[in-house]
Scaffold this motif. Structure first.
Motif, PDB file in Angstrom:
ATOM      1  N   UNK A  20      -3.330  -9.118   3.249  1.00 46.98           N
ATOM      2  CA  UNK A  20      -4.195  -7.990   2.918  1.00 46.98           C
ATOM      3  C   UNK A  20      -3.395  -6.855   2.279  1.00 46.98           C
ATOM      4  N   UNK A  21      -2.145  -6.648   2.705  1.00 43.79           N
ATOM      5  CA  UNK A  21      -1.300  -5.651   2.049  1.00 43.79           C
ATOM      6  C   UNK A  21      -0.982  -6.069   0.616  1.00 43.79           C
ATOM      7  N   UNK A  22      -0.752  -7.357   0.412  1.00 43.48           N
ATOM      8  CA  UNK A  22      -0.502  -7.866  -0.937  1.00 43.48           C
ATOM      9  C   UNK A  22      -1.725  -7.642  -1.820  1.00 43.48           C
ATOM     10  N   UNK A  24      -4.018  -5.315  -1.472  1.00 46.80           N
ATOM     11  CA  UNK A  24      -4.126  -3.881  -1.763  1.00 46.80           C
ATOM     12  C   UNK A  24      -3.217  -3.481  -2.916  1.00 46.80           C
ATOM     13  N   UNK A  25      -1.980  -3.953  -2.882  1.00 44.39           N
ATOM     14  CA  UNK A  25      -1.030  -3.603  -3.937  1.00 44.39           C
ATOM     15  C   UNK A  25      -1.446  -4.193  -5.284  1.00 44.39           C
ATOM     16  N   UNK A  26      -1.994  -5.380  -5.263  1.00 42.11           N
ATOM     17  CA  UNK A  26      -2.472  -6.008  -6.501  1.00 42.11           C
ATOM     18  C   UNK A  26      -3.652  -5.211  -7.051  1.00 42.11           C
ATOM     19  N   UNK A  27      -4.570  -4.820  -6.169  1.00 35.78           N
ATOM     20  CA  UNK A  27      -5.735  -4.046  -6.603  1.00 35.78           C
ATOM     21  C   UNK A  27      -5.347  -2.672  -7.154  1.00 35.78           C
ATOM     22  N   UNK A  28      -4.245  -2.105  -6.675  1.00 34.19           N
ATOM     23  CA  UNK A  28      -3.780  -0.816  -7.172  1.00 34.19           C
ATOM     24  C   UNK A  28      -3.075  -0.947  -8.522  1.00 34.19           C
ATOM     25  N   UNK A  29      -2.889  -2.166  -8.987  1.00 35.10           N
ATOM     26  CA  UNK A  29      -2.262  -2.386 -10.288  1.00 35.10           C
ATOM     27  C   UNK A  29      -0.744  -2.384 -10.246  1.00 35.10           C
ATOM     28  N   UNK A  30      -0.172  -2.635  -9.102  1.00 38.17           N
ATOM     29  CA  UNK A  30       1.278  -2.606  -8.956  1.00 38.17           C
ATOM     30  C   UNK A  30       1.921  -3.977  -9.151  1.00 38.17           C
TER      31      UNK A  30
END
Length: 135
Positions: A20-22, A24-30
């Protein structure tokens, strides 16, 4: 297994503690795959280039293996290879952090600590006076 979702791969390669942390980071465009913005379901395969931002540092990796299970750190490190440019940028960023001063270290004045307050009370020779005004 030739392909795997990027969120699972990042979790298995130990870049993020949970899937889920991964996500979130993908959704933030990182996270980017082959210079394209990724979505959590995007599949990654051996040979792909993955760029991810961790704090102020951008890491560029080449996928060397696929695993859907999260294993020990030495096994996870075999799933990717970091590029030479990325290693140099990380070393440079670490050196910059080491050389920069801590902002709070420059503060000389502020609210006194408990020890400071006790020292101030010892120094003051108020005696029996309860007021600072002259008698």
């Amino acid at each position: 297994m030739e392909k795997l979702r990027i969120d699972k791969w990042l979790w298995a390669a130990r870049f993020y503690k949970t899937r889920s942390l991964a996500v979130e980071e993908i959704d933030k465009g990182r996270v980017r795959i082959n210079e394209l913005e990724a979505k959590p379901a995007r599949e990654v395969k051996v040979g792909d280039t993955v760029s991810l931002r961790q704090g102020p540092v951008i890491r560029t990796l080449v996928v060397r293996g696929i695993s859907s299970q999260r294993g020990a750190a030495p096994v996870a490190q075999q799933l990717y290879e970091e590029t030479a440019e990325s290693l140099a940028l990380r070393a440079q960023a670490a050196e910059q952090r080491r050389l920069n001063q801590e902002p709070a270290g420059s503060l000389e004045h502020g609210r006194p600590t408990k020890r400071d307050r006790r020292d101030i009370d010892k120094v003051k020779a108020w005696g029996s006076r309860w007021s600072a005004s002259a008698d």
